[in-house]
Design a protein around this motif. Structure first.
Motif, mmCIF file in Angstrom:
data_model
loop_
_atom_site.group_PDB
_atom_site.id
_atom_site.type_symbol
_atom_site.label_atom_id
_atom_site.label_comp_id
_atom_site.label_asym_id
_atom_site.label_seq_id
_atom_site.Cartn_x
_atom_site.Cartn_y
_atom_site.Cartn_z
ATOM 1 N N GLU A 159 -3.051 6.137 -0.122
ATOM 2 C CA GLU A 159 -4.099 5.182 -0.294
ATOM 3 C C GLU A 159 -4.881 5.250 1.113
ATOM 4 O OE1 GLU A 159 -3.802 1.274 -2.303
ATOM 5 O OE2 GLU A 159 -1.773 1.658 -1.889
ATOM 6 N N ALA B 66 -11.278 -2.060 1.372
ATOM 7 C CA ALA B 66 -11.391 -3.073 0.366
ATOM 8 C C ALA B 66 -10.163 -3.914 -0.101
ATOM 9 C CB ALA B 66 -11.828 -2.502 -0.915
ATOM 10 N N LYS B 67 -9.272 -3.314 0.160
ATOM 11 C CA LYS B 67 -7.836 -3.810 0.126
ATOM 12 C C LYS B 67 -7.559 -5.036 0.793
ATOM 13 C CE LYS B 67 -3.619 -2.364 -2.041
ATOM 14 N NZ LYS B 67 -2.533 -1.335 -2.279
ATOM 15 N N SER C 234 0.944 -1.160 -0.083
ATOM 16 C CA SER C 234 0.000 -0.186 -0.106
ATOM 17 C C SER C 234 0.838 1.227 -0.002
ATOM 18 C CB SER C 234 -1.019 0.159 1.249
ATOM 19 O OG SER C 234 -1.796 -1.086 1.191
ATOM 20 N N ASN D 125 -7.938 7.288 1.568
ATOM 21 C CA ASN D 125 -9.352 6.990 1.427
ATOM 22 C C ASN D 125 -9.460 5.556 2.249
ATOM 23 O OD1 ASN D 125 -11.756 5.873 0.409
ATOM 24 N ND2 ASN D 125 -11.084 6.510 -1.606
ATOM 25 N N ARG D 126 -10.380 5.545 3.263
ATOM 26 C CA ARG D 126 -10.387 4.590 4.041
ATOM 27 C C ARG D 126 -11.081 3.488 3.371
ATOM 28 N NH1 ARG D 126 -10.015 3.201 9.879
ATOM 29 N NH2 ARG D 126 -10.209 0.751 9.425
ATOM 30 N N SER D 127 -12.212 3.813 2.454
ATOM 31 C CA SER D 127 -12.605 2.532 1.960
ATOM 32 C C SER D 127 -11.692 1.824 0.911
ATOM 33 C CB SER D 127 -13.831 3.114 0.921
ATOM 34 O OG SER D 127 -13.572 4.179 -0.190
ATOM 35 N N ASN D 128 -10.716 2.555 0.325
ATOM 36 C CA ASN D 128 -9.815 1.894 -0.330
ATOM 37 C C ASN D 128 -9.008 0.716 0.321
ATOM 38 O OD1 ASN D 128 -10.402 3.107 -2.581
ATOM 39 N ND2 ASN D 128 -8.572 4.594 -2.584
#
Length: 178
Positions: free
Chosen positions: A150, A159-160, A146, A153-156
């Motif tokens: 990145e 999802a990762k 990572s 954006n916590r949602s990225n």
């Protein structure tokens, strides 16, 4: 009969909280599958946020300074089916406190599935993973990198983390079938 749930250990080192965030995400994801996960932080109290501390450790790392952990390792990785390492990159490689932790432990490379997640600003993640592999004398079954941006954006990251957790469990199942 279903295979027993794997025992998972996550060993993480954090200076800014990003490694801990991913650790927490993985724990939550494994819990959804009913898998209890043990976590252990590599304790080195001088690794705190701040530009001055950052540059201090860059120079110490580059010049091979010795590091002393503030707490001895607690868990024995040989007692776990899956061992996950989480760390940032320091000076284009593995942070010395993580290397010190790894040197104090033994690993069962025949029964354990290994994975790593690494955070970086610029480069060095691949060499960081190779440094871990060299110290544990085993290859990572799964790894993820990572970039610092990145984490804005916590949602990225969430999802990762979900994808990474699924890939770890898949790699472990494949490891058991060998």
């Amino acid at each position: 009969m279903a295979a027993p749930q794997p025992r998972i250990l996550i060993i993480y080192f954090t200076r800014t909280g990003n490694s801990k965030m991913i650790c927490d995400n993985l724990v939550a994801e494994f819990q959804k599958s009913g898998i209890n996960t043990v976590t252990e932080a590599v304790v080195f109290n001088d690794a705190t946020p701040g530009v001055g501390k950052y540059w201090k450790h860059v120079f110490k790392s580059l010049f091979g300074a010795k590091y002393q952990l503030d707490a001895e390792p607690v868990n024995d990785p040989r007692q776990f089916d899956i061992v996950i390492f989480g760390t940032p990159v320091w000076s284009w490689g593995l942070p010395p406190p993580v290397a010190e932790w790894l040197k104090k432990r033994n690993f069962d490379i025949t029964r354990t599935t290994f994975a790593a997640y690494v955070q970086m600003n610029a480069q060095g993640a691949e060499s960081c993973i190779k440094d871990i592999e060299k110290l544990i004398k085993a290859k990572m079954s799964v790894s993820i990198i990572s970039k610092s941006g990145e984490f804005k954006n916590r949602s990225n990251i969430d999802a990762k983390s979900v994808e990474f957790a699924a890939n770890i469990l898949k790699a472990h199942t494949e490891h058991l079938q060998k």
